[in-house]
Design an enzyme around this catalytic site. Structure first.
Site, PDB file in Angstrom:
ATOM      1  N   ASP A 222      34.223  38.612  40.010  1.00  0.00           N
ATOM      2  CA  ASP A 222      34.432  38.175  38.635  1.00  0.00           C
ATOM      3  C   ASP A 222      33.110  37.861  37.938  1.00  0.00           C
ATOM      4  O   ASP A 222      32.080  37.644  38.571  1.00  0.00           O
ATOM      5  CB  ASP A 222      35.314  36.935  38.611  1.00  0.00           C
ATOM      6  CG  ASP A 222      34.666  35.751  39.330  1.00  0.00           C
ATOM      7  OD1 ASP A 222      34.213  35.948  40.476  1.00  0.00           O
ATOM      8  OD2 ASP A 222      34.592  34.658  38.754  1.00  0.00           O
ATOM      9  N   GLU A 223      33.175  37.825  36.620  1.00  0.00           N
ATOM     10  CA  GLU A 223      32.091  37.339  35.755  1.00  0.00           C
ATOM     11  C   GLU A 223      30.729  37.929  36.142  1.00  0.00           C
ATOM     12  O   GLU A 223      29.755  37.199  36.352  1.00  0.00           O
ATOM     13  CB  GLU A 223      32.043  35.807  35.787  1.00  0.00           C
ATOM     14  CG  GLU A 223      33.299  35.150  35.246  1.00  0.00           C
ATOM     15  CD  GLU A 223      33.237  33.647  35.249  1.00  0.00           C
ATOM     16  OE1 GLU A 223      33.750  33.029  34.294  1.00  0.00           O
ATOM     17  OE2 GLU A 223      32.696  33.069  36.208  1.00  0.00           O
ATOM     18  N   VAL A 224      30.663  39.238  36.240  1.00  0.00           N
ATOM     19  CA  VAL A 224      29.428  39.906  36.644  1.00  0.00           C
ATOM     20  C   VAL A 224      28.648  40.314  35.390  1.00  0.00           C
ATOM     21  O   VAL A 224      29.062  41.207  34.644  1.00  0.00           O
ATOM     22  CB  VAL A 224      29.722  41.133  37.525  1.00  0.00           C
ATOM     23  CG1 VAL A 224      28.417  41.827  37.917  1.00  0.00           C
ATOM     24  CG2 VAL A 224      30.495  40.710  38.778  1.00  0.00           C
TER      25      VAL A 224
ATOM     26  N   GLU B 123      39.038  40.846  37.103  1.00  0.00           N
ATOM     27  CA  GLU B 123      38.127  41.712  36.360  1.00  0.00           C
ATOM     28  C   GLU B 123      37.990  43.078  37.020  1.00  0.00           C
ATOM     29  O   GLU B 123      37.831  44.095  36.336  1.00  0.00           O
ATOM     30  CB  GLU B 123      36.734  41.071  36.232  1.00  0.00           C
ATOM     31  CG  GLU B 123      36.664  39.922  35.244  1.00  0.00           C
ATOM     32  CD  GLU B 123      36.850  38.576  35.900  1.00  0.00           C
ATOM     33  OE1 GLU B 123      36.225  37.612  35.444  1.00  0.00           O
ATOM     34  OE2 GLU B 123      37.637  38.489  36.877  1.00  0.00           O
TER      35      GLU B 123
ATOM     36  N   HIS C 265      27.791  35.380  41.028  1.00  0.00           N
ATOM     37  CA  HIS C 265      28.014  34.081  41.667  1.00  0.00           C
ATOM     38  C   HIS C 265      27.318  33.995  43.027  1.00  0.00           C
ATOM     39  O   HIS C 265      27.871  33.432  43.968  1.00  0.00           O
ATOM     40  CB  HIS C 265      29.517  33.826  41.833  1.00  0.00           C
ATOM     41  CG  HIS C 265      30.236  33.574  40.543  1.00  0.00           C
ATOM     42  ND1 HIS C 265      30.248  32.347  39.926  1.00  0.00           N
ATOM     43  CD2 HIS C 265      30.949  34.416  39.753  1.00  0.00           C
ATOM     44  CE1 HIS C 265      30.952  32.426  38.804  1.00  0.00           C
ATOM     45  NE2 HIS C 265      31.384  33.686  38.664  1.00  0.00           N
TER      46      HIS C 265
END
Length: 527
Positions: free
Chosen positions: A320-322, A371, A267
């Site tokens: 998150d969301e890596v 996460e 992000h």
């Protein structure tokens, strides 16, 4: 905070008074206060606020005086108070509010005592209403509650307090009661941010989680690395350091902490607009380059600048969301991974833990999205708060491991999901399946999230409210005082939604999905 024994003693005293102690759901429907206080008793008489209703206090602070003046403004709602009390034979008059605050400390800190006791006298002995609090921030909550007891009478043109005498003893259930706003997906002008803060104070939310930057834009000035805000959408869609400090000050005056977030290592594509070397490559732009010392120097510079502005105990580092594929397909990073004996998952852990250490060096404790816990929870700093968002169940695992948790499960507390109902917002319980008392205390609270992909200054208020208010009561009110059936609070919540409208907050009707328009002509209280 008042001791449990002293609170019990006060509640017993209430039960012995002539006023009606609110204990049943039917009685709660008569009390139009949101969120519902811990203990309420009321009578059946009216008092009238004098034209020169005044503040009397032992606390010499502009913060309290400003809050009192704001309270008068919102209860007047712009109406002209023009009654001649003598001619109208209106009595008894309430001359003012006497506030006693025990602590002279006005620093807003995490777990500050937010309790208060508010008493409004009977008509037989009007004089002054009384508000007692350990801290000025408890008093601010008491002022918000008092404001909801006051009504403008359109016939007599005066302000009234119905159902006197009142005795309200109150304190929050959770110390962290948050709302996330996202200024990366759409820029929010400062007046819009300030209006959101005002509306939060009405519902006794106390943490503004400012998701300042993301892949799409980097609108904040960072003196240590001044090209970072080249990643803003445009030169006019930015926040200066002074702007950020003003947001923090404005929120603090209303009892609200500001939790700043930089979401790393994913992000973060916008960071490379000003500093392209932060990208793995021109064609593969996130997550941030794990192999370069410069990456961590920039993070250090940002957090150093943050520490001068954002005084809350915590900073949010995302995590998150890596998607680590850019690391494995970029030759110089792939080489670095081999040289350091890491695979991509280990590099993700290395990045998060190193960023945590940078934050700790600047005096912060850390919030990370879940996460990080799911992937390597036992490696996280013990000063980590895990921010749940993917769904139910993780909070129980987090606190069982001894870490703290904030609950924001997306199926219930994400505001951009317009089909999530008010009832679902109200019924979402942060302590679900957590029965151990020690572990329950590790759930520090919860947060509703207003992600910015589909909101900007034109529609953010009606997307936040009134559903955020349903969560606010869940986070404030004692568990045994919450409605067992969320539909039973509809009338009281409708009243609060109309109160928000009267105060200039564009809260949507209760009927329909989130931010639905009114279905047709009708009273605010019936929509």
């Amino acid at each position: 905070m008042a001791s449990e024994a002293s609170l019990v003693a006060m509640v017993v005293a209430l039960a012995l008074s002539n006023a009606l102690l609110v204990t049943s759901e039917s009685e709660y429907n008569k009390v139009k206060i949101w969120p519902m206080p811990a203990s309420v008793s009321y009578g059946h008489s009216h008092l009238y606020l004098s034209n020169d209703f005044e503040l009397s206090t032992n606390y010499d602070s502009g913060l309290l005086k400003d809050a009192f003046n704001r309270m008068l403004a919102v209860i007047r709602l712009g109406h002209i108070i023009e009654a001649n009390f003598s001619a109208l034979h209106l009595s008894p008059l309430l001359r003012g509010l006497h506030i006693v605050i025990s602590s002279s400390n006005h620093q807003l800190q995490y777990t500050i005592d937010e309790s208060y006791k508010l008493t409004v006298p009977s008509p037989e002995n009007p004089g002054y209403a009384h508000l007692e609090a350990q801290t000025v921030y408890g008093a601010l909550h008491g002022l918000q509650t008092f404001s909801q007891l006051c009504h403008f009478n359109f016939t007599s043109r005066v302000l009234e307090v119905h159902m006197s005498p009142w005795t309200i003893i109150d304190q929050p259930r959770f110390s962290y009661r948050g709302l996330l706003i996202d200024t990366s997906r759409h820029y929010l002008p400062l007046p819009v941010v300030k209006k959101v803060i005002d509306s939060m104070s009405y519902a006794k939310l106390n943490v503004l989680h400012w998701h300042i930057v993301d892949s799409q834009s980097f609108p904040l000035e960072i003196p240590s690395y001044p090209k970072l805000w080249d990643g803003a959408y445009s030169p006019s869609e930015r926040y200066t350091v002074a702007d950020a400090a003003e947001v923090v000050s404005y929120a603090q005056q209303r009892g609200i902490n500001v939790l700043a977030e930089i979401d790393v290592p994913g992000h973060a594509r916008s960071w490379g607009t000003g500093y392209p070397s932060l990208w793995p490559s021109k064609d593969c732009q996130q997550p941030l380059d794990v192999s370069k010392e410069f990456t961590f120097k920039v993070i250090d510079g940002i957090l150093s600048d943050f520490s001068k502005i954002f005084k809350f105990k915590f900073v949010h580092l995302g995590g998150d969301e890596v998607n680590t594929s850019c690391w494995t397909i970029t030759p110089h990073i792939s080489k670095w991974l081999r040289e350091h004996g890491m695979n991509e998952s280990q590099a993700y852990q290395y990045f998060v833990l190193r960023a945590q250490n940078v934050a700790l060096s600047h005096g912060y404790e850390i919030v990370n999205w879940e996460e990080t816990f799911n992937d390597f929870g036992n490696k996280l700093s013990r000063k980590t708060v895990v921010h749940n968002w993917l769904g139910g169940g993780v909070a129980r695992q987090v606190v069982a491991s001894g870490l703290r948790c904030i609950v924001s499960n997306q199926d219930k507390w994400y505001l951009h999901y317009l089909d999530t109902t008010l009832q679902e917002f109200y019924a979402n319980e942060p302590l679900t399946n957590i029965t151990n008392l020690k572990q329950q205390k590790l759930v520090i609270g919860g947060e509703v999230c207003m992600w910015g992909e589909f909101v900007d200054g034109s529609d953010i208020e009606q997307t936040i409210w009134p559903r955020a208010a349903a969560a606010a009561e869940r986070l404030w009110t004692p568990y045994d005082k919450l409605a067992k059936n969320p539909r039973e609070v509809t009338g009281r919540l409708a009243h609060f939604r109309c109160l928000l409208n009267q105060r200039g907050v564009a809260a949507a009707p209760l009927a329909g999905q989130g931010r639905s328009a009114p279905e047709g002509p009708g009273s605010c209280y019936e929509q």
